[in-house]
Design an enzyme around this catalytic site. Structure first.
Site, PDB file in Angstrom:
ATOM      1  N   GLU A 147       1.199  10.411  14.897  1.00  0.00           N
ATOM      2  CA  GLU A 147       2.100  11.405  15.503  1.00  0.00           C
ATOM      3  C   GLU A 147       2.553  11.032  16.906  1.00  0.00           C
ATOM      4  OE1 GLU A 147      -0.723  12.069  13.925  1.00  0.00           O
ATOM      5  OE2 GLU A 147      -0.383  13.670  12.469  1.00  0.00           O
ATOM      6  N   GLU A 154      -5.196  14.094   7.733  1.00  0.00           N
ATOM      7  CA  GLU A 154      -5.790  15.415   8.013  1.00  0.00           C
ATOM      8  C   GLU A 154      -6.214  16.120   6.728  1.00  0.00           C
ATOM      9  OE1 GLU A 154      -2.244  16.091  10.433  1.00  0.00           O
ATOM     10  OE2 GLU A 154      -3.542  16.898  12.000  1.00  0.00           O
ATOM     11  N   GLY A 174      -0.540  14.179   8.559  1.00  0.00           N
ATOM     12  CA  GLY A 174      -1.046  15.280   7.735  1.00  0.00           C
ATOM     13  C   GLY A 174      -1.809  14.789   6.508  1.00  0.00           C
ATOM     14  N   ALA A 189       3.087  14.989   7.367  1.00  0.00           N
ATOM     15  CA  ALA A 189       3.995  16.132   7.274  1.00  0.00           C
ATOM     16  C   ALA A 189       5.417  15.576   7.152  1.00  0.00           C
ATOM     17  CB  ALA A 189       3.858  17.011   8.504  1.00  0.00           C
TER      18      ALA A 189
HETATM   19  N1  CAA Z   1       8.212  12.547   6.202  1.00  0.00           N
HETATM   20  C1  CAA Z   1       9.351  12.478   5.531  1.00  0.00           C
HETATM   21  N2  CAA Z   1       9.704  11.426   4.756  1.00  0.00           N
HETATM   22  C2  CAA Z   1       8.841  10.406   4.675  1.00  0.00           C
HETATM   23  C3  CAA Z   1       7.612  10.421   5.359  1.00  0.00           C
HETATM   24  C4  CAA Z   1       7.302  11.559   6.144  1.00  0.00           C
HETATM   25  N3  CAA Z   1       6.133  11.678   6.803  1.00  0.00           N
HETATM   26  N4  CAA Z   1       6.967   9.250   5.110  1.00  0.00           N
HETATM   27  C5  CAA Z   1       7.753   8.547   4.278  1.00  0.00           C
HETATM   28  N5  CAA Z   1       8.891   9.246   4.020  1.00  0.00           N
HETATM   29  C6  CAA Z   1      10.023   8.838   3.172  1.00  0.00           C
HETATM   30  C7  CAA Z   1      10.867   7.796   3.853  1.00  0.00           C
HETATM   31  O1  CAA Z   1      11.763   8.388   4.754  1.00  0.00           O
HETATM   32  C8  CAA Z   1      11.560   7.174   2.671  1.00  0.00           C
HETATM   33  O2  CAA Z   1      12.607   8.031   2.237  1.00  0.00           O
HETATM   34  P1  CAA Z   1      14.041   7.430   1.831  1.00  0.00           P
HETATM   35  O3  CAA Z   1      13.741   6.525   0.647  1.00  0.00           O
HETATM   36  O4  CAA Z   1      14.827   8.640   1.483  1.00  0.00           O
HETATM   37  O5  CAA Z   1      14.528   6.671   3.024  1.00  0.00           O
HETATM   38  C9  CAA Z   1      10.478   7.188   1.589  1.00  0.00           C
HETATM   39  O6  CAA Z   1       9.534   8.190   2.001  1.00  0.00           O
HETATM   40  C10 CAA Z   1       9.743   5.887   1.456  1.00  0.00           C
HETATM   41  O7  CAA Z   1       9.252   5.520   2.740  1.00  0.00           O
HETATM   42  P2  CAA Z   1       9.587   4.123   3.459  1.00  0.00           P
HETATM   43  O8  CAA Z   1      10.864   3.554   2.929  1.00  0.00           O
HETATM   44  O9  CAA Z   1       9.488   4.346   4.936  1.00  0.00           O
HETATM   45  O10 CAA Z   1       8.362   3.253   2.914  1.00  0.00           O
HETATM   46  P3  CAA Z   1       7.660   2.024   3.652  1.00  0.00           P
HETATM   47  O11 CAA Z   1       6.719   1.464   2.649  1.00  0.00           O
HETATM   48  O12 CAA Z   1       8.663   1.141   4.285  1.00  0.00           O
HETATM   49  O13 CAA Z   1       6.816   2.700   4.872  1.00  0.00           O
HETATM   50  C11 CAA Z   1       5.304   4.288   5.862  1.00  0.00           C
HETATM   51  C12 CAA Z   1       5.771   3.573   4.570  1.00  0.00           C
HETATM   52  C13 CAA Z   1       4.670   3.282   6.813  1.00  0.00           C
HETATM   53  C14 CAA Z   1       4.269   5.313   5.423  1.00  0.00           C
HETATM   54  C15 CAA Z   1       6.505   4.958   6.550  1.00  0.00           C
HETATM   55  O14 CAA Z   1       7.222   5.696   5.582  1.00  0.00           O
HETATM   56  C16 CAA Z   1       6.108   5.891   7.650  1.00  0.00           C
HETATM   57  O15 CAA Z   1       5.803   5.447   8.753  1.00  0.00           O
HETATM   58  N6  CAA Z   1       6.111   7.234   7.370  1.00  0.00           N
HETATM   59  C17 CAA Z   1       5.824   8.221   8.368  1.00  0.00           C
HETATM   60  C18 CAA Z   1       4.340   8.281   8.703  1.00  0.00           C
HETATM   61  C19 CAA Z   1       4.094   9.322   9.776  1.00  0.00           C
HETATM   62  O16 CAA Z   1       4.556   9.188  10.894  1.00  0.00           O
HETATM   63  N7  CAA Z   1       3.344  10.373   9.430  1.00  0.00           N
HETATM   64  C20 CAA Z   1       3.046  11.450  10.339  1.00  0.00           C
HETATM   65  C21 CAA Z   1       4.011  12.550  10.162  1.00  0.00           C
HETATM   66  S1  CAA Z   1       3.880  13.814  11.386  1.00  0.00           S
HETATM   67  C22 CAA Z   1       2.571  14.752  10.935  1.00  0.00           C
HETATM   68  O17 CAA Z   1       1.931  14.526   9.930  1.00  0.00           O
HETATM   69  C23 CAA Z   1       2.279  15.892  11.859  1.00  0.00           C
HETATM   70  C24 CAA Z   1       1.048  16.648  11.545  1.00  0.00           C
HETATM   71  O18 CAA Z   1      -0.031  16.268  11.935  1.00  0.00           O
HETATM   72  C25 CAA Z   1       1.111  17.896  10.866  1.00  0.00           C
END
Ligand code: CAA
Length: 263
Positions: free
Chosen positions: A137, A117, A114, A69
């Site tokens: 999360e 999921e 998500g 998400a």
């Molecule tokens: N939400 C918003 N933006 C996200 C995102 C997310 N879940 N995942 C990645 N992005 C964005 C980053 O912020 C980045 O944006 P900018 O270029 O503007 O800074 C872009 O996508 C590229 O990502 P990274 O530079 O971080 O890429 P990376 O290769 O270094 O890392 C990653 C990749 C490990 C997937 C890392 O981006 C990450 O940890 N993302 C979040 C993963 C996460 O925590 N997901 C769970 C979300 S909560 C949820 O899903 C709740 C639910 O159950 C409903």
């Protein structure tokens, strides 16, 4: 047919009957913001309603399936807004889970939060060797909110689900295969074609019976055995009003097994 800015429904030109729900928001690794979520729900409705679609592939491109998400969109939401947000995410993903046709998730790169999921809502999951799955999360101080606490333990059992949800760790595709979170691991560049191949074999099958089989299994998993058997009995007997049942059984009687062709 195009659904929206971030999600498209595409035909696979080499595999008639297979539709692809293509999630395409590369700048955010396909993170599910409100608009993507809405478009996924619309795409699920579109493939469900189109009789020419006999099987579905969920695909996010090479770098990421879906990285979760949209954290930036969620960060400042209040409790009351989050209740609605989670409901619309759950509704969109449930619309995917209820597509009455075989559905496979083609997972290349990240399927986190998500994204994992969403993949859980497919019937099958094919992942590339470098794919990473997980429910991170907890590292954001929350828990999965798009079905992860419910669909993950149903697939991998409660202890493995707790391992993944309590730790938030990324799971590589070989481990995911071992615990039953993915069904097939292939070279990264073959994820899409392997996923298409997995469901393309069903496009000539009896569509009404396939939908009944999926519904009976999925609904049956949610209930006690007696109720599940009742669900099965109703679907099974209902199929005796279909042309496919008539063709399938007549073909067996006249030509032997495995020769039937269906509508
Ligand atoms: N939400 C918003 N933006 C996200 C995102 C997310 N879940 N995942 C990645 N992005 C964005 C980053 O912020 C980045 O944006 P900018 O270029 O503007 O800074 C872009 O996508 C590229 O990502 P990274 O530079 O971080 O890429 P990376 O290769 O270094 O890392 C990653 C990749 C490990 C997937 C890392 O981006 C990450 O940890 N993302 C979040 C993963 C996460 O925590 N997901 C769970 C979300 S909560 C949820 O899903 C709740 C639910 O159950 C409903």
């Amino acid at each position: 047919c195009n659904v929206g800015e971030f999600v498209r429904v595409e035909a696979d030109p080499e595999n008639p009957g297979v539709a692809v729900i293509r999630i395409d928001r590369p700048k955010a690794l396909n993170a599910l913001n409100g608009q993507v979520t809405q478009e996924i729900a619309e795409a699920a409705a579109a493939v469900s309603a189109d009789p020419a679609v006999r099987a579905v592939v969920l695909y996010g491109g090479e770098r990421a399936f879906v990285a979760g998400a949209d954290i930036k969109e969620m960060a400042d939401l209040t409790h009351a807004r989050m209740l609605e947000y989670s409901r619309s995410l759950q509704n969109a993903l449930t619309a995917v889970a209820r597509i009455p046709k075989p559905v496979v998730a083609a997972i290349s790169g990240y399927a986190l939060g998500g994204g994992c999921e969403l993949a859980l809502c497919a019937d099958f999951r094919v992942a590339g060797t470098k794919a990473k799955l997980g429910q991170p999360e907890i590292q954001l101080g929350v828990i999965p909110g798009a079905g992860g606490t419910q669909r993950l333990p149903r697939l991998v059992g409660p202890a493995k689900a707790k391992d993944l949800v309590f730790s938030g760790r990324h799971v590589r595709s070989d481990e995911a295969r071992q615990i039953g979170l993915v069904d097939e691991v292939v070279a990264d560049e073959e994820v899409y074609s392997a996923a298409v191949a997995l469901v393309a074999k069903y496009v000539d099958g009896p569509a009404v019976a396939l939908a009944a089989a999926k519904e009976a299994i999925d609904r049956g998993m949610e209930t006690d055995l007696d109720t599940g058997l009742e669900i099965e009995r109703l679907h099974f007997s209902g199929l005796f009003s279909t042309e496919d049942q008539e063709a399938g059984m007549r073909s067996f009687v006249e030509q032997g097994p495995g020769k039937a062709t269906f509508n």
